[in-house]
Design an enzyme around this catalytic site. Sequence first.
Site, mmCIF file in Angstrom:
data_model
loop_
_atom_site.group_PDB
_atom_site.id
_atom_site.type_symbol
_atom_site.label_atom_id
_atom_site.label_comp_id
_atom_site.label_asym_id
_atom_site.label_seq_id
_atom_site.Cartn_x
_atom_site.Cartn_y
_atom_site.Cartn_z
ATOM 1 N N ARG A 97 0.831 -1.294 0.076
ATOM 2 C CA ARG A 97 -0.147 0.002 0.043
ATOM 3 C C ARG A 97 0.741 1.410 0.167
ATOM 4 O O ARG A 97 0.637 2.258 -0.707
ATOM 5 C CB ARG A 97 -0.765 0.132 1.156
ATOM 6 C CG ARG A 97 -2.413 0.330 1.070
ATOM 7 C CD ARG A 97 -3.216 0.011 1.962
ATOM 8 N NE ARG A 97 -2.864 -0.228 3.400
ATOM 9 C CZ ARG A 97 -3.476 -0.732 4.314
ATOM 10 N NH1 ARG A 97 -4.575 -1.023 4.142
ATOM 11 N NH2 ARG A 97 -3.107 -1.029 5.249
ATOM 12 N N HIS A 118 8.312 -23.391 5.795
ATOM 13 C CA HIS A 118 9.719 -23.047 5.700
ATOM 14 C C HIS A 118 10.548 -24.169 6.175
ATOM 15 O O HIS A 118 11.610 -24.355 5.695
ATOM 16 C CB HIS A 118 10.325 -21.705 5.995
ATOM 17 C CG HIS A 118 10.268 -21.612 7.509
ATOM 18 N ND1 HIS A 118 9.055 -21.220 8.329
ATOM 19 C CD2 HIS A 118 11.557 -21.763 8.484
ATOM 20 C CE1 HIS A 118 9.623 -21.095 9.785
ATOM 21 N NE2 HIS A 118 10.829 -21.385 9.585
ATOM 22 N N GLU A 127 12.142 -22.949 21.412
ATOM 23 C CA GLU A 127 12.569 -21.483 21.272
ATOM 24 C C GLU A 127 12.976 -20.733 22.452
ATOM 25 O O GLU A 127 12.066 -20.924 23.422
ATOM 26 C CB GLU A 127 11.796 -20.841 20.296
ATOM 27 C CG GLU A 127 11.511 -21.172 18.821
ATOM 28 C CD GLU A 127 10.621 -20.304 18.220
ATOM 29 O OE1 GLU A 127 10.976 -19.877 17.237
ATOM 30 O OE2 GLU A 127 9.389 -20.680 18.133
ATOM 31 N N ASP A 157 0.563 -22.361 15.546
ATOM 32 C CA ASP A 157 1.875 -21.835 15.090
ATOM 33 C C ASP A 157 2.935 -22.718 14.726
ATOM 34 O O ASP A 157 3.643 -22.550 13.934
ATOM 35 C CB ASP A 157 2.047 -20.992 16.215
ATOM 36 C CG ASP A 157 3.368 -19.812 15.622
ATOM 37 O OD1 ASP A 157 3.335 -19.482 14.487
ATOM 38 O OD2 ASP A 157 4.380 -19.591 16.488
ATOM 39 N N LYS A 192 7.854 -21.491 23.450
ATOM 40 C CA LYS A 192 8.602 -20.240 23.421
ATOM 41 C C LYS A 192 8.887 -19.964 24.925
ATOM 42 O O LYS A 192 8.584 -20.884 25.890
ATOM 43 C CB LYS A 192 7.454 -19.190 23.374
ATOM 44 C CG LYS A 192 6.803 -19.209 21.761
ATOM 45 C CD LYS A 192 7.640 -18.593 20.780
ATOM 46 C CE LYS A 192 6.743 -18.589 19.526
ATOM 47 N NZ LYS A 192 7.725 -18.592 18.424
ATOM 48 N N LYS A 216 2.139 -19.564 5.491
ATOM 49 C CA LYS A 216 1.471 -20.049 6.340
ATOM 50 C C LYS A 216 0.835 -18.638 7.104
ATOM 51 O O LYS A 216 1.492 -17.736 7.053
ATOM 52 C CB LYS A 216 2.181 -21.024 7.211
ATOM 53 C CG LYS A 216 3.310 -20.368 7.945
ATOM 54 C CD LYS A 216 3.884 -21.113 9.070
ATOM 55 C CE LYS A 216 3.325 -20.499 10.140
ATOM 56 N NZ LYS A 216 3.673 -20.494 11.440
ATOM 57 N N LYS A 219 14.630 -26.573 5.055
ATOM 58 C CA LYS A 219 15.848 -26.699 5.996
ATOM 59 C C LYS A 219 16.642 -27.787 5.573
ATOM 60 O O LYS A 219 15.809 -28.884 5.353
ATOM 61 C CB LYS A 219 15.365 -26.712 7.395
ATOM 62 C CG LYS A 219 14.961 -25.324 7.784
ATOM 63 C CD LYS A 219 14.461 -25.700 9.411
ATOM 64 C CE LYS A 219 13.653 -24.455 10.080
ATOM 65 N NZ LYS A 219 14.512 -23.225 10.256
ATOM 66 N N HIS A 262 5.005 -26.877 11.057
ATOM 67 C CA HIS A 262 6.395 -27.531 11.423
ATOM 68 C C HIS A 262 6.683 -28.891 11.711
ATOM 69 O O HIS A 262 7.094 -29.813 11.152
ATOM 70 C CB HIS A 262 7.147 -26.598 11.788
ATOM 71 C CG HIS A 262 7.139 -25.129 11.400
ATOM 72 N ND1 HIS A 262 6.873 -24.950 10.166
ATOM 73 C CD2 HIS A 262 6.921 -23.802 12.386
ATOM 74 C CE1 HIS A 262 6.716 -23.532 10.027
ATOM 75 N NE2 HIS A 262 6.629 -23.039 11.276
HETATM 76 C C1 BG6 Z 1 7.099 -19.643 12.362
HETATM 77 C C2 BG6 Z 1 6.424 -19.214 13.606
HETATM 78 O O1 BG6 Z 1 6.442 -19.911 11.608
HETATM 79 O O2 BG6 Z 1 8.339 -20.286 12.703
HETATM 80 C C3 BG6 Z 1 7.143 -18.652 14.843
HETATM 81 O O3 BG6 Z 1 5.352 -18.623 13.331
HETATM 82 C C4 BG6 Z 1 8.386 -19.535 15.016
HETATM 83 O O4 BG6 Z 1 6.482 -18.560 16.002
HETATM 84 C C5 BG6 Z 1 9.300 -19.771 13.722
HETATM 85 O O5 BG6 Z 1 9.467 -18.549 15.539
HETATM 86 C C6 BG6 Z 1 10.463 -20.661 14.107
HETATM 87 O O6 BG6 Z 1 11.160 -20.792 12.710
HETATM 88 P P1 BG6 Z 1 12.622 -21.101 12.866
HETATM 89 O O7 BG6 Z 1 13.061 -21.348 11.253
HETATM 90 O O8 BG6 Z 1 13.373 -19.929 13.352
HETATM 91 O O9 BG6 Z 1 12.954 -22.281 13.693
#
Ligand code: BG6
Length: 495
Positions: free
Chosen positions: A43, A184, A222, A241, A336, A154, A188, A246
């Site tokens: 935008r 993603h 994390e 999430d 987290k 996502k 990896k 993942h």
């Molecule tokens: C994302 C989540 O898809 O993946 C995040 O929304 C998360 O909450 C992240 O932190 C983790 O990705 P990576 O590649 O850092 O392990």
Amino acid sequence: MSQTIVIFGASGDLTSRKLIPALYQLYRKNRLRETVRIVGFSRTPMSDEQWRNKLAETTQTFSGGTFTQEKWDAFSQMIHYFSGDIEKSGFDGLETYLRSLENTGSDTESHANRLYYLSTSPVFYASIAAKLGAAGMASEKEAANGTRRVIIEKPFGTNLETAKTLNTAIHQVFKERQIYRIDHYLGKETVNNVLVFRFANTMFEPVWNRNYIDNIQITANEEVTVGHRAAFYEKAGILRDMFQNHLLQILTFVLMEPPSRFEADAVRDEKVKVLRAIRAMAPEEVRTNTIRGQYRSYRDEPGVDKDSQTATYAAVRLMADNWRWKDVPIYLRSGKAMSCRTTQIVIQFKQPPHSMFQGESGKRNKTIAANRLLIQIQPAEGIQIYFQTKVPDTDMKCRETTFNFNFRQSFQGELPEAYERLLLDAMNGDASLFARSDEVEAAWEIIDPIQNTWETQLADHLSFYEAGSWGPNHAADWIRQFGQEWFDFCPLLHS
Ligand code: BG6
């Protein structure tokens, strides 16, 4: 033929942190075709030059030591910006603009392949697809031989119902083979290496089953807290999430049967079979088979409800109903604000049927640890096999020792960012590492019963944990009741 990549949501974090740095790396490594155009759509009014200058800074920050001004200057000439409002207008103007770019220079055939990257808020995915369709930008027929592909970020839906609705909306415009649902984690290297480890070697596959494996643990911890992402996180929570996408994607690679070829549908057929074999939890099983946690300071994060029930940690015990995995518990957990960042897969083997030896302590009845395979997805990418060895100068006492493989020691250089692989695959039309519609829906079928039961029936199920820990205190007792132990492992990082 040239390639145009249109990024919807150009001013978002993902574009500057991941997408442009990944494209820059591909350029630097000579992986991009000659004529690639990257068009940002957002935008905020901006000139090409203004956007390039912004991206120069962020790309430098997110490209490690590989940024050079000279390369950037050449690469940035591919970058363009088009300002528009997804909510207010159609895409006819964008189409005219793209055509004008595609018809310049020596490449006048206007047969550019197009890759639309939907990196906006998910609420716009369906309407972007509809508008691309309405402007004739999705059909490969009208494009006279050029491909028209769409990458969708996502989250793909927030539950089974919304994922189905989104699939239906996107399918009105794009055929399944044009759609690339990104996760993603599938880009990896270490996740892909799970397939190579299993299917390019003969020694692991014969023991990769219920006869030898006691349990499987897939952990994605994390250290970071939710921070400024509360608005998103409050609605999502850890299951949506991290688990639906993942963790379940990693799980499919660990459990799947060998496909006959490494081709998109052959691979995805096997993954879907795994997801369908996972037993959906009945509401009365959710309390026993899951832990739902929240770190103590979560409710103090800006934007978080003071009574928030959102889970920032979960552990889930799943079972796959098929010949290979019957009765082997599969534990998924993620949190987290954990004590360290680690994504790892633990394959815990069974005890030898009969043991003649003692552990080093020599204590009677002290069982020696069974073999364990640890696949470290990140950040200390590698694989360790734990096995017993005779302690020298003792009478047949054993100690656990390891075989160690480390990516950085065996291969030079940094591992590439996941988005490099995935963007390249999408440009090349290889969807093996992207989720198919049935796969995404099958994953929601596993997650929905847990999330729904948590929300509607188990208000008292939420437990709290200290930031910097391994989750709620009772997590250790929880897994012990099933006869197993967590393998809590913080990787050692060597620089
Ligand atoms: C994302 C989540 O898809 O993946 C995040 O929304 C998360 O909450 C992240 O932190 C983790 O990705 P990576 O590649 O850092 O392990």
